[in-house]
Design an enzyme around this catalytic site. Structure first.
Site, PDB file in Angstrom:
ATOM      1  N   LYS A 266      48.908  40.365  38.056  1.00  0.00           N
ATOM      2  CA  LYS A 266      50.155  40.058  36.955  1.00  0.00           C
ATOM      3  C   LYS A 266      51.492  40.346  37.230  1.00  0.00           C
ATOM      4  CE  LYS A 266      47.395  40.223  32.752  1.00  0.00           C
ATOM      5  NZ  LYS A 266      47.501  39.917  31.414  1.00  0.00           N
ATOM      6  N   ARG A 267      51.493  41.171  38.342  1.00  0.00           N
ATOM      7  CA  ARG A 267      52.792  41.774  38.929  1.00  0.00           C
ATOM      8  C   ARG A 267      53.466  40.605  39.568  1.00  0.00           C
ATOM      9  NH1 ARG A 267      56.584  43.741  39.233  1.00  0.00           N
ATOM     10  NH2 ARG A 267      57.590  45.524  40.323  1.00  0.00           N
TER      11      ARG A 267
END
Length: 502
Positions: A266-267
């Site tokens: 997600k980062r």
RNA sequence: GGCCCCAUCGUCUAACGGUUAGGACGCGAGGUUUUCAACCUCGAAAUCGGAGUUCGAUUCUCCGUGGGGUCACCA
């Protein structure tokens, strides 16, 4: 439940293969995972086979309510269709592993009876202890001989209600050779394997057992999954052998890496497929893009659904792990938006704007207005969600006049008075234009003539008008926009801009 | 660390012993132009290193290096 294949008309890799997508309902599927589904579907359909969805809900602790629905929604959004699945059933039902527990238990009994598996009563603490000891002695970790209990005793303790797991009795010696469609034979020393768990103490199977039992029971011919499963491949091979089942073919796909290297998370901006949908990506974009990373076909870059359906072959996928290329994804989406049929674009633009326009704009939006705006922006946006910022001024009867610095650029720098006077002139002239002549070409002619009269370059004059009318330095084509906004509002905005500069 | 997998422009990929190593994104230059896009033309940019095998290696073999995966009662 149907039994295996008959000899005639045998299913093979390229003849009516059966492939499955087996997600765990633990959250929204991410790109790497969904790519697996897409590829399996494409390969199955290319060769006239079946694509099956099976829910692997064997980990109760990680289960997430509603996840199953979102997984199927993701597939539907992409246009992936399945022949059998939890929602539609099929010949091999049920397609939810928690509904198949009896089948796993039968298999465990079989293994126990053949002394190919054993009950293990070790506590987690004891297992940790064993691992620590192995580590300290620099021995390969892995639970092998944690406990050695006579089968009768084990059965008695189990009957008495004691908690246990069932482990596979992995051979101590020898080599297990398993085949990957893309990599060929891979061999593993059995001594590096462990007595892996087949049945958990809650009575649910582990992935290893469920995979072998179900993929055999469902006549799956080609198992596709992520590369992370290669290390478990010998376990599965051994299990198939222990049951006397034919092993399916396997294709392990490489992982998708993040732009900086490492796992895509997600980062790194990795999103679930449904989030891409919300963010204004088109399904055809994602379908194309997913296949473009990890697979290629000659010089071709753009692949329609039907292209893929006729060209994709699992044995052509790339071995090296690919990096997720956001830029290319964005470019692709712009390309597909531009290629959209006009009417289709109008429809999705309307839907998108109803979502994105300020709440005070009354819904539903005027279809005719959308139709006139659509062609102005279709080739100017990359994401459907880009639209609102470009066209919101069409719905604002009152825009806040931009600050002077938005007008006073280039030619107009430090010349507010001049700019103001020019705009006033523009306002007057436009106001004189008869309502019946309020159209793109008349407006254009008027403004170009005016620019000439004032000894201005067209761009210099239009820059002021653009900012005044649209409130933006960058906008859809000006003359068309002015026609759509309408004479009254245009003149009003220009006059307001003029006085704001004086 | 053990085991396993992988390696072509910055990125995604094509080539399946013989090509000036191709295409796409991105990047740069130019054109078009009312802004921004779009569009058109051109350009820079790669076979990880070392040994073999071969008349000939991106391609086959081995070693090294680098990257990744995996070592759970998660999948």
């Amino acid at each position: 439940m149907p039994v295996g294949n008959s000899d005639q008309n045998k299913r093979t890799l390229t003849n009516r293969p059966r492939l499955r997508y087996a997600p765990s309902p633990t959250g929204d599927p991410h790109v790497g995972n969904i790519r697996q589904a897409v590829w399996s579907w494409l390969h199955a359909k290319r060769y006239g086979g079946d694509f099956i969805v099976r829910l692997e809900d064997t980990d109760q602790s990680r289960a997430q309510p509603g996840a199953d629905k979102r997984i199927l929604d993701s597939l539907r959004w992409l246009g992936v269709e399945w022949d059998e699945g939890p929602d539609i059933g099929g010949e091999y039902a049920p397609y939810i592993q928690s509904h198949r527990l009896d089948l796993y238990h039968d298999h465990i009994k079989m293994l126990l009876k053949n002394d190919a598996a054993r009950r293990c009563f070790c506590s987690p603490e004891r297992l940790t202890e064993i691992r620590e000891e192995q580590q300290a002695n620099k021995l390969p970790p892995g639970i092998r001989d944690c406990c050695d209990i006579a089968p009768e005793d084990a059965e008695a303790r189990a009957a008495a209600g004691e908690s246990y797991v069932v482990r596979f009795k992995t051979p101590r010696e020898g080599t297990t050779v398993a085949t990957d469609l893309l990599r060929g034979d891979i061999s593993f020393e059995n001594s590096t394997l462990d007595d892996f768990v087949l049945l958990k103490s809650d009575g649910f199977p582990t992935y290893h057992l469920a995979h072998v039992v179900d993929d055999h029971a469902m006549d799956i011919t080609l198992v596709t999954r992520g590369e992370e499963w290669i290390s478990s491949l010998p376990r599965h091979a051994l299990l198939f052998d222990a049951f006397g089942y034919d092993r399916p073919e396997y294709a392990h796909a490489s992982v998708i890496k993040a732009p900086g290297g490492g796992k895509l998370s997600k980062r790194d901006g990795a999103k679930s497929i449904l989030e891409y949908a919300e963010d204004g990506y088109l399904p055809e974009t994602l379908l194309n893009f997913l296949c473009l990373t990890g697979w290629g076909h000659g010089d071709q870059t753009l692949f329609s659904r039907s292209d893929l359906l006729s060209l994709f072959d699992m044995s052509d996928i790339t071995l090296a792990s690919a990096t997720f290329d956001h830029d290319k994804l964005a470019w692709l989406n712009g390309t597909y938006i531009r290629a959209l049929d006009e009417n289709v674009f109008v429809t999705s633009l309307k839907r998108q704007l109803e979502l994105d326009l300020p709440v005070d704009v009354p819904r539903p939006l005027d279809e005719a207005l959308i139709e006139s705006i659509a062609p102005l922006i279709q080739e100017r946006i990359t994401l459907m969600t880009d639209a609102v910022a470009l066209v919101d001024f069409f719905w604002q009867s009152k825009i806040s006049t931009p600050p002077p610095e938005d007008f006073l650029v280039k030619k107009w720098r430090d010349r507010a008075q001049e700019a103001s006077a020019t705009l006033e002139r523009v306002g007057t002239r436009l106001n004189d234009l008869p309502d019946s002549s309020w159209n793109t070409s008349e407006i254009e002619a008027l403004l170009r003539n005016l620019a000439e009269e004032l000894s201005l370059k067209a761009g210099e004059l239009l820059s002021l008008v653009r900012t005044a009318v649209t409130g933006k330095r960058i906008s859809p084509p000006l003359f068309e926009s002015m026609e759509i906004v309408g004479k009254g509002l245009v003149v009003e905005r220009i006059n307001e801009a003029s006085s704001s500069l004086s």
